[in-house]
Design an enzyme around this catalytic site. Sequence first.
Site, PDB file in Angstrom:
ATOM      1  N   GLN A 221       0.822  -1.196   0.000  1.00  0.00           N
ATOM      2  CA  GLN A 221       0.000   0.000   0.000  1.00  0.00           C
ATOM      3  C   GLN A 221       0.868   1.264   0.000  1.00  0.00           C
ATOM      4  O   GLN A 221       0.322   2.368  -0.110  1.00  0.00           O
ATOM      5  CB  GLN A 221      -0.914   0.015   1.235  1.00  0.00           C
ATOM      6  CG  GLN A 221      -1.866  -1.177   1.280  1.00  0.00           C
ATOM      7  CD  GLN A 221      -2.654  -1.292   2.575  1.00  0.00           C
ATOM      8  OE1 GLN A 221      -2.658  -2.331   3.227  1.00  0.00           O
ATOM      9  NE2 GLN A 221      -3.343  -0.239   2.960  1.00  0.00           N
ATOM     10  N   ARG A 368      -7.976  -0.851   8.710  1.00  0.00           N
ATOM     11  CA  ARG A 368      -9.089  -0.010   8.275  1.00  0.00           C
ATOM     12  C   ARG A 368      -9.599   0.857   9.438  1.00  0.00           C
ATOM     13  O   ARG A 368     -10.801   0.926   9.692  1.00  0.00           O
ATOM     14  CB  ARG A 368     -10.215  -0.877   7.706  1.00  0.00           C
ATOM     15  CG  ARG A 368     -11.117  -0.081   6.760  1.00  0.00           C
ATOM     16  CD  ARG A 368     -12.038  -0.946   5.962  1.00  0.00           C
ATOM     17  NE  ARG A 368     -12.745  -0.154   4.961  1.00  0.00           N
ATOM     18  CZ  ARG A 368     -13.545  -0.650   4.047  1.00  0.00           C
ATOM     19  NH1 ARG A 368     -13.719  -1.958   3.967  1.00  0.00           N
ATOM     20  NH2 ARG A 368     -14.153   0.143   3.181  1.00  0.00           N
ATOM     21  N   CYS A 369      -8.660   1.483  10.154  1.00  0.00           N
ATOM     22  CA  CYS A 369      -9.070   2.164  11.375  1.00  0.00           C
ATOM     23  C   CYS A 369      -8.231   3.385  11.665  1.00  0.00           C
ATOM     24  O   CYS A 369      -8.305   3.896  12.762  1.00  0.00           O
ATOM     25  CB  CYS A 369      -8.935   1.232  12.555  1.00  0.00           C
ATOM     26  SG  CYS A 369      -7.210   0.880  12.901  1.00  0.00           S
ATOM     27  N   GLU A 738     -12.763   4.284   6.043  1.00  0.00           N
ATOM     28  CA  GLU A 738     -12.706   3.493   7.272  1.00  0.00           C
ATOM     29  C   GLU A 738     -13.817   3.767   8.257  1.00  0.00           C
ATOM     30  O   GLU A 738     -13.975   3.031   9.226  1.00  0.00           O
ATOM     31  CB  GLU A 738     -11.368   3.753   7.957  1.00  0.00           C
ATOM     32  CG  GLU A 738     -10.215   3.430   7.038  1.00  0.00           C
ATOM     33  CD  GLU A 738      -8.894   3.693   7.687  1.00  0.00           C
ATOM     34  OE1 GLU A 738      -7.980   2.886   7.488  1.00  0.00           O
ATOM     35  OE2 GLU A 738      -8.789   4.707   8.390  1.00  0.00           O
TER      36      GLU A 738
END
Lengths: 784, 183, 291
Positions: A221, A368-369, A738
């Site tokens: 990523q 995802r936070c 997110e």
Amino acid sequence: MSAEAPHVKGGIGQSILRKEDARFIRGKGNYVDDVKLPGMLYLDITRSPYAHAKITAIRTDKALKVPGVLAVVTGKDLEAAGLAWMPTLMSDKQMVLPTDTVMYQAQEVAAVVADSRYAAADGAAAVEVDYEPLPVVTNPFKALEPGAPVIRTDRAEKSNHIWHWETGDKEGTERSLSGSEVRVAQDLYIPRIHVSSMETCGCIAHMDSVSGRFTIWMTTQAPHAIRTVFALVTGLPEQNIRVISPDIGGGFGGKVPVYPGYVLASVASIKTGHPVKWIEDRSENLQADSFARDYHIHAEVGATKDGNVSALRVKTLADHGYTDAAANPSKFPAGLFHIITGSYPFAKAFVEVDAAYTNKPPGGIAYRCSFRVTEAVYTIERMMDILAHKLNVDPADLRLKNFIPPEAFPYKSALGWTYDSGNYAGALRKAMEIIDYAGLRREQAEKRKKGELMGIGISSFTEIVGAGPSQTFDILGIKMFDSAEVRIHPTGKVLARFGTKSQGQGHETTYAQILAEELGIPADDIRVEEGDTDTAPYGLGTYASRSTPTAGAAASMAARKIREKAAKIAAHLLEVSPDDIEWKDYAFRVKGVPTKSKTMAEVAFAAYTNHPKGSEAGLEAVDYYDPPNMTYPFGSYICVVDIDKDTGQVKIRRFVAVDDCGTIINPMIVDGQIHGGLTMGLAPALLEEIQYDEDGNIHGGTFVDYLLPTAVETPNWETAKTVTPSPHHPIGAKGVGESATVGAPPAIVNAVIDALRPYGVEHIDIPIHPWKVWQVIHGGGKPA
Amino acid sequence: MAAMARPVTPAASLMSPSGPLTRVEITINGQLYSAEVEPRTLLVYFLREVLGLTGTHVGCDTTNCGACTVHLDGRPVKSCTVLAVQANGRQVRTVEGLEVGGKLSPVQQAFYEEHGLQCGFCTPGMMMTATALLERNPSPSDAEIRDAIRGNLCRCTGYVNIVKAIKAAGKKMQSPPTAGGGA
Amino acid sequence: MFPPQFEYYAPNSIDDAVALLSRFNGEAKVLAGGHSLLPLMKLRLASPSVLVDINRIPGLSYIREDGGHLKIGATTRTNDLLDSALLRKSYPILTDAAQEIADPLVRNLGTVGGNLCHGDPGNDLPACMLALGAVMALAGPQGARTVPAAQFYKDTYVTAVEPTEMLVEVRIPKSVPRQGTAYHKIEKRVGDFAMAGAAAKLVLDDDGKVTAAGIGLTGVGPTAIHAVKAAASLVGQPADEAHLRNASVVAQGEAQPATDLRGPAEYKRAMAGVLAYRVLTHAVARAKGGA
């Protein structure tokens, strides 16, 4: 939008279909495992069955005899090259291969290189390793007790305590809590889970010894950060390193760390002179790659008897596995956990986190936070419901009473964050209206009389994303700006490259939309590229919902730089002074004479054929955007559940999600992100967990036991929006990838606990399996 | 679609075999292929590595995720749990076979129009399952759709738009084809 | 992820298959749907050196009534059970169970024979065959033999099938008037192994009294459980709520659950009772002509 209003085709706010879909729906995506290079070899890994053991011998002779096997690499080979250990993103260190001790089950122990996948697997199965088991530490509380076996004997300090971090007003919070009219406290455990993107991790490493070029296709990523880390760790010159992040099948934070497999493939390529491919199995992915969460939390809230919150104190034990391989900005070992005062104006707050080593895989990644925000939001939203229960008030009313009001923004929290904008009551009221909250409470009252179990749960979260401003944020010292490089060709078409890397978020479309809006060129005429470090400008990658806040802003700023130059060319073409030109309705127009105009396309042609004397030809700009602040998306979610009293099964009847991500670039894509995030929030609430027994054996290490939600468990998510732009972002956008993963779990848990009110239970730790509910109903209160 | 009489033999060999090879002849997307493989070669790797059809993906190792879904004699199956030798003499259809004569299938078109994909990794398998469903039942209910795709995991979309796409594709399949469209 | 080497044979007849199993005497495994065996081999938890693929044997896949029995061939795909109007009408227990198994993709290849012979206490069809009083027909080097379902399941992954034998057919007593059958299962997530499952067959006389009963339980013991005491408690009794509840309690007592990732033993035992009641109630409703 009306047919009259000027607009550009594919501009901001339009739900244009995705440009990237053309290849995916034809099965022509280009994922790492789709790439095939001439002479390519394959790498597989022998892994430890023990969670903690001394390696007394490794025998590779049988493996080397397997047809097709060319080489076996062990820790001793790497040690000679100084590569047995490598740094983590949190300045701890991790093993690429062990030289004497394994520290988690499924740890890499040896690597086998062969001319086919099957032969590599045969070879990996044929490596023989002798182990002497050592005492295993899996409980982080026990890990910190005196006399606990020390896992990291390589560290100077012989302890399993990694670090202590705290922020806030310790004494003031203690005084406030002691003096509170009402106090509630709760232990909350958020277990290990795994991002489990549908594509596992992998790479193809290619060291070309003739040209000296090292190319690595990688599921990453953050390709540029990886390139720099590789340069620093291996000593290879950075201009000769090329990281290519092609199509990525989901990232969610799991494709940020540097896994041993990447380094092993690189070493194997250098050793053999061939490209070497490593693709992990799903079991390896679940059992060895960085986990998420694993926070043991103790939270206390103090309030007045009228329900005004005043103090928040949180103490957390973070289980990091055998090394701190978290992927947080370097100043924040506990990530952005201190957003935990949430949507409420706590005057006093204090947070402390201690991290412990255990014999488990390293981590934790930001799943995802945006760096521990799920943990923070879960805590505060559960505590608000617990407080509401204690005060015997409706949880919606308690929230509405306490919300930071719109006029308070920008709002500085007790833990130091300056929230950019918010309208919390607006979002909650909208959700309540859509779901008919009052009607649901009436229905619940009726059902309670009949002994039927129905629950309503709310989550009113504030997120913090867009890492981040350079004075506060860096990863291994590299600042967290991001970038856009935009070039307009003579025929008015655009090529734009970014420092971020989409793994399904639709950047090829959404960045084109931002540029379309800013340049007045249709999105169809704009091509977006990411992921090749040879061509893309430097960026820190895509995670933590940061792309729109950083690179999206860079796109705007680069486009505006282009507009500035283009205005001068337009003036030249229209034979007026540049001061007489304005950018209006997607064209350069003479002030007062709007019909005298030039489009950006016309200007672009002139940039190469008729540029003004004294200026440069061409029409392009690059922008490295240093965000002035984080952005704070927010929302309110309401979940309705029905519980089968006989079996304890929980069914989500309805779920309404009202999100506010500021300016919405593509409503269709935003909704898609929310649907996916909600399902990723349902997962830990009801289904997913990774557990270890006392011997460090993993439970939940394959998809047989690690249960992802299917389309059957997933309800039909209902979404709605409010729009409160970010005052500091060039287009007012905040990022949204997110929010739903962060906001959903407490809404679901709050609903279940609400349903179980008649049984007096205050909390059930996630995942809420049916038997935990059944134990409350039939076993008198406390679930196992 | 009639298979060609003379099978194509792919140049790529899968591996330096450590055991005896078996000849298989499999029709894939209407084209007959002939190759020598180890019996343990999984159909998904035969497709991806021997034939270079990389549209079918591998997402797990325990037959759970469905990313590898193809049609075997018209039925959707998980190709990671089928040996290539088991497909000998049979018909296989992959995602690459959905588009015919440059025209996207209704399922492909609908996934594009309804934003039924994000990262795209589960998408080929999902579309193969959807295609088989709609060939049997062109107007399934939402519940029937969700049940039909329960063996296809998606991590990105939350399934909402996938269900919409499959429903829309069914409607397309029931009305006469129109010109144009396509990603 | 990749199975180890093996030899592969695809015989065209039962005799040839049996001859191969005998020849390799314990080193060979039958490959039917492969959706239990191949996953084990891919994880290298099983490494048979020979696979005998029985999918090419013609005439081994069928669902038909013949004489006094419903006969199902060993390589009948699990999805074929769902497509059968005969089963839906007269043996809905099998339609119920098929719907619960794994997912539609697995069911397109997974076979009835495989689901019966794998011996996993989480498989759904064994409990149904116990409830139905089915008989398994085997072929081996000594010829054909039959084993009643009640004697078929010996231990986890251990059935009555010898390494040189294969299942060819399962025979179920033909449905009679006023017979009702059903299967219910609860699981953590669709397609997962059961937290508990229950199968029931009841036959009623004209007064509503039970003349025959069979109950099987899934996922609450080392094998599928044949709840003989619970079934016996119903025979000769009215099929009313009190008797059904009593039978469920007895069935609950016959369960031998163990705590695992699908639940604590105490929960599974309680669920065996809950599902036994639900499935008996459903069977009664069907016996009386309901759905």
